[in-house]
Each structure stands twice: as C-alpha cells, then as structure tokens.
Design a protein around this motif. Sequence first.
Motif, PDB file in Angstrom:
ATOM      1  N   LYS A  15      -6.192   6.898  -6.197  1.00  0.00           N
ATOM      2  CA  LYS A  15      -6.444   7.717  -4.729  1.00  0.00           C
ATOM      3  C   LYS A  15      -7.737   7.106  -4.173  1.00  0.00           C
ATOM      4  O   LYS A  15      -7.586   7.213  -2.843  1.00  0.00           O
ATOM      5  CB  LYS A  15      -6.580   9.255  -5.327  1.00  0.00           C
ATOM      6  N   ARG A  16      -8.253   6.743  -4.932  1.00  0.00           N
ATOM      7  CA  ARG A  16      -9.696   5.971  -4.550  1.00  0.00           C
ATOM      8  C   ARG A  16      -9.458   4.674  -3.900  1.00  0.00           C
ATOM      9  O   ARG A  16      -9.785   3.650  -2.827  1.00  0.00           O
ATOM     10  CB  ARG A  16     -11.003   5.747  -5.396  1.00  0.00           C
ATOM     11  N   THR A  17      -8.659   3.846  -4.640  1.00  0.00           N
ATOM     12  CA  THR A  17      -8.103   2.434  -4.254  1.00  0.00           C
ATOM     13  C   THR A  17      -7.311   2.535  -2.879  1.00  0.00           C
ATOM     14  O   THR A  17      -7.546   1.877  -2.036  1.00  0.00           O
ATOM     15  CB  THR A  17      -7.047   1.899  -5.297  1.00  0.00           C
ATOM     16  N   TRP A  18      -6.488   3.565  -2.759  1.00  0.00           N
ATOM     17  CA  TRP A  18      -5.416   3.807  -1.423  1.00  0.00           C
ATOM     18  C   TRP A  18      -5.840   5.106  -0.995  1.00  0.00           C
ATOM     19  O   TRP A  18      -4.847   5.892  -1.257  1.00  0.00           O
ATOM     20  CB  TRP A  18      -4.036   3.635  -2.068  1.00  0.00           C
ATOM     21  N   PRO A  19      -7.095   5.337  -0.330  1.00  0.00           N
ATOM     22  CA  PRO A  19      -7.116   6.444   0.426  1.00  0.00           C
ATOM     23  C   PRO A  19      -6.360   7.357   1.280  1.00  0.00           C
ATOM     24  O   PRO A  19      -6.176   8.174   1.249  1.00  0.00           O
ATOM     25  CB  PRO A  19      -8.615   6.352   0.891  1.00  0.00           C
ATOM     26  N   SER A  20      -5.468   6.346   1.921  1.00  0.00           N
ATOM     27  CA  SER A  20      -4.655   6.974   2.595  1.00  0.00           C
ATOM     28  C   SER A  20      -3.280   7.648   2.019  1.00  0.00           C
ATOM     29  O   SER A  20      -2.304   8.112   2.718  1.00  0.00           O
ATOM     30  CB  SER A  20      -3.915   5.834   3.789  1.00  0.00           C
ATOM     31  N   ALA A  21      -3.159   7.165   0.980  1.00  0.00           N
ATOM     32  CA  ALA A  21      -1.899   7.828   0.051  1.00  0.00           C
ATOM     33  C   ALA A  21      -1.955   9.097  -0.281  1.00  0.00           C
ATOM     34  O   ALA A  21      -3.199   9.651  -0.707  1.00  0.00           O
ATOM     35  CB  ALA A  21      -1.714   6.783  -1.082  1.00  0.00           C
ATOM     36  N   ARG A  22      -1.033   9.920  -0.634  1.00  0.00           N
ATOM     37  CA  ARG A  22      -1.016  11.221  -1.025  1.00  0.00           C
ATOM     38  C   ARG A  22      -0.351  11.122  -2.436  1.00  0.00           C
ATOM     39  O   ARG A  22       0.474  10.590  -2.785  1.00  0.00           O
ATOM     40  CB  ARG A  22      -0.230  12.176  -0.264  1.00  0.00           C
ATOM     41  N   TRP A  23      -1.119  11.817  -3.041  1.00  0.00           N
ATOM     42  CA  TRP A  23      -0.921  11.847  -4.709  1.00  0.00           C
ATOM     43  C   TRP A  23      -0.219  13.232  -4.961  1.00  0.00           C
ATOM     44  O   TRP A  23      -0.724  14.131  -4.855  1.00  0.00           O
ATOM     45  CB  TRP A  23      -2.260  11.910  -5.416  1.00  0.00           C
ATOM     46  N   VAL A  24       0.816  12.905  -5.738  1.00  0.00           N
ATOM     47  CA  VAL A  24       1.920  14.055  -6.310  1.00  0.00           C
ATOM     48  C   VAL A  24       1.628  14.042  -7.774  1.00  0.00           C
ATOM     49  O   VAL A  24       1.840  13.017  -8.545  1.00  0.00           O
ATOM     50  CB  VAL A  24       3.228  13.884  -5.970  1.00  0.00           C
ATOM     51  N   VAL A  25       1.285  15.117  -8.526  1.00  0.00           N
ATOM     52  CA  VAL A  25       1.321  15.354  -9.855  1.00  0.00           C
ATOM     53  C   VAL A  25       2.466  16.038 -10.344  1.00  0.00           C
ATOM     54  O   VAL A  25       2.899  17.233  -9.827  1.00  0.00           O
ATOM     55  CB  VAL A  25       0.010  16.255 -10.215  1.00  0.00           C
ATOM     56  N   VAL A  37       0.969  -1.035   0.083  1.00  0.00           N
ATOM     57  CA  VAL A  37      -0.053  -0.020   0.107  1.00  0.00           C
ATOM     58  C   VAL A  37       0.772   1.220  -0.016  1.00  0.00           C
ATOM     59  O   VAL A  37       1.585   1.379   1.042  1.00  0.00           O
ATOM     60  CB  VAL A  37      -0.896  -0.026   1.287  1.00  0.00           C
ATOM     61  N   PRO A  38       0.919   1.989  -1.054  1.00  0.00           N
ATOM     62  CA  PRO A  38       1.679   3.177  -1.151  1.00  0.00           C
ATOM     63  C   PRO A  38       1.669   4.391  -0.161  1.00  0.00           C
ATOM     64  O   PRO A  38       0.156   4.533   0.129  1.00  0.00           O
ATOM     65  CB  PRO A  38       1.579   3.491  -2.625  1.00  0.00           C
ATOM     66  N   ASP A  39       2.503   4.921   0.124  1.00  0.00           N
ATOM     67  CA  ASP A  39       2.513   6.181   0.938  1.00  0.00           C
ATOM     68  C   ASP A  39       2.194   7.306  -0.174  1.00  0.00           C
ATOM     69  O   ASP A  39       1.563   8.259   0.406  1.00  0.00           O
ATOM     70  CB  ASP A  39       3.533   6.501   1.813  1.00  0.00           C
ATOM     71  N   TRP A  40       3.021   7.127  -1.189  1.00  0.00           N
ATOM     72  CA  TRP A  40       2.662   8.239  -2.189  1.00  0.00           C
ATOM     73  C   TRP A  40       2.381   7.958  -3.451  1.00  0.00           C
ATOM     74  O   TRP A  40       2.767   6.750  -3.881  1.00  0.00           O
ATOM     75  CB  TRP A  40       3.906   9.008  -2.426  1.00  0.00           C
ATOM     76  N   ILE A  41       1.512   8.334  -4.258  1.00  0.00           N
ATOM     77  CA  ILE A  41       1.345   8.111  -5.690  1.00  0.00           C
ATOM     78  C   ILE A  41       2.073   9.044  -6.555  1.00  0.00           C
ATOM     79  O   ILE A  41       1.326  10.378  -6.248  1.00  0.00           O
ATOM     80  CB  ILE A  41      -0.011   7.788  -5.889  1.00  0.00           C
ATOM     81  N   PHE A  42       2.897   8.956  -7.639  1.00  0.00           N
ATOM     82  CA  PHE A  42       3.200   9.769  -8.416  1.00  0.00           C
ATOM     83  C   PHE A  42       2.637   9.895  -9.676  1.00  0.00           C
ATOM     84  O   PHE A  42       2.900   8.660 -10.325  1.00  0.00           O
ATOM     85  CB  PHE A  42       4.977   9.851  -8.599  1.00  0.00           C
ATOM     86  N   THR A  43       2.139  10.841 -10.570  1.00  0.00           N
ATOM     87  CA  THR A  43       1.893  10.594 -12.036  1.00  0.00           C
ATOM     88  C   THR A  43       2.579  11.665 -12.720  1.00  0.00           C
ATOM     89  O   THR A  43       2.470  12.673 -12.208  1.00  0.00           O
ATOM     90  CB  THR A  43       0.496  10.605 -12.053  1.00  0.00           C
TER      91      THR A  43
END
Length: 350
Positions: free
Chosen positions: A99-109, A78-84
């Motif tokens: 972000k919906r799959t892993w709501p605890s992760a933070r997403w960086v564009v 389960v990632p802490d961060w999602i980068f796209t």
Amino acid sequence: MWVRGLQANGARTFVVAPELPDDIDGIAVHHPNVDPSTRPPARPGLKDHLRDLLLWPDPDIRWARKAMEAARRACPFVPDWIFTTSPPESVHAVGHALKRTWPSARWVVDARDQWMLRPFRAERRQLLRRTLEPVLARHILRKCDAVLAVNEAIAGELASYAPQAAQCVVPHFTENTETPHPFDEATINLVHTGSFKLSDPDVSIDQLMAPFEQATEINPKLRLHLVGRLRDDEVARIHSSPARSRVILHGTVPLDESMQLQAGADALMVAAAKASDAPPGKLTEYRAAGRPILPVGPGSWRRHVDDSTEDQDVRRIGAVTKAVGDTDMTKPATPTEAVAKALQFLATRA
C-alpha cells in the motif's frame, strides 16, 4: 479460484505465491514448508519458543517479506487493487507494505479463517499473544480498504481490527465438475476430502473412523475413501482399524480429481472441531458435487449441514445406498459469479 474469477470478469492479474500453475501470470516465491510434515507435533524446543517469541504474527512472516520484495520488483503494472488472502495472517503484512509502494491502489483483505478468536496456531492461545497480537492486527490492517470474509464470524472479528474498512461476506465458492469418478457399483462409496489435524488441530480422524467402523457391521458394502494428506499417526490409526480393508487412501490429488471423486460418491463425509461454529470450506465443494452429505462428530457446526445429531451418525452411515441423481440442495456460486458480486461491492463501497 479468486484469480480465475477475477480473470473471468476481465481483470488483469499478477500473483505472488509459493507455487503457480503455468497459465497464471505472476512469480513463484519458494516456501520451505509447502508440504508440511506429517509427523505429530514434537515437544517444542528452544528454537520453537524463540520462533514463537520473535516471528509475529506467525513464522510465515519470513516468506511474506520475500513475497513483498518480489511483488515490488516483478509486477509489470501499477495495480488498482491489492488482494491478500489468509491464512497465514502474515500475508497481510505484504498488503500493508505494498500500500505504501502503490498509494493509489486499494487494498482488500480476504480472510478465510479466524485470526485470534479460535486460532489454529497453538501459540496464539498464550496470554501474551492473546493480549498483544490483536494490537498488531489493528496496526497491520489499519490502511486496508475492504475486508472480504467467508462467514459472519470471521467478518466480525476482522471488523474489530479494521473498523475503517468496508465489510462483505463472500461465502466459499467453487467450480462444478461434470465428470464423476466411476466407483465400483457393487460397493457403497463414502468420500472425505482434505486433512484432519493438519488442517485443524482440534479435528480428530476418530470422529469419522469410529462411526464408520460400527456402520460396516450394519452394511459390509461400505467403503471409505480418504483423499488428502494425513498425519503419520492418522495413517497408523487406519492401519490398526478393524475396518482397514474397507478404507482406501488416495493421498493428495489434484483439485479436479478430488472433485471427480466427490461427484461420484454415494455420500460425502464432513467433520469439524467441536468448538467451531462453521463447517470447513470443503462443504462448498461437496454441495457443488450434489451428493448426500453426512456430518460426523459433535458441535454446533452441524446445523449448517442438516438437523442430525452425533448419536445418529452410525445409523445414518450404515443406511447409505447407491446415489441416484443430484440432491436438491442449492449449488454454491462459481468463481465467476462470486467474484462478480464481490467486485460490484468493492466498486460501490470500498
């Protein structure tokens, strides 16, 4: 390079991309257009118009959906961060979904090009797209936590789509090379790496070829090395050039070989679209090489390189001599340094 920088800073990574090197953990999701056609764009047909009408924000949304499912299925933690990272901008739809799959992760564009302000995709210049796609961009990015952009112009545009996100400018970064290519000492070797219209439809190879042809009349020792994928009409332009015997086509090469060519050059050539306010990202690699850099063609982007003007291009190219030692320009950050700075920002602001 983001992945290398993250790993160097102690992060565990999992990458979803069309292709992956053997030493990067992740999953490769096939993309049918990894190697784009080198033919000039044909007149759009019915299929092209339907694709532009139905596939938003760009046709790569089809790949993005496959990438999203692959990430959900294959990521072993389960990632802490999602980068796209864009382009293409449709990849941010993956972040929106994950972000919906892993709501605890933070997403960086991570944005490398402008989206709508100076779009590379021609359909984004149509009135319908100019009106509705910013709405779609705001919808896609509404849940992102941070935006990293390579310059202020891109950061400003993305801020209008994601005002809730923390914003940080992280300029292009690159590795350094210690192994310059051994060019012929009897010639003056100019190097350009990257594509022209395949990278930016508003950049013409004539911006480089026209002054080079005139400069060879001043200095017949000049040789121009073109490294990267070219369109068929660009290759034809070179073959018809009066300076054809002084142009060497290297084609596409691995990144380390490209950087060795840059490091061994007597000067490096850079061109950008007249309407662009910033030079292409390859300028970062050029600065790491420590060779003199010559901008060619019109545009305010030149001020990021030096204070020369287009009417000086022929004279400056013709005056290039054998390079001795590095220039005194500031070297760009390495991936380890740049990502460390970005992670510090994300830890405190995002």
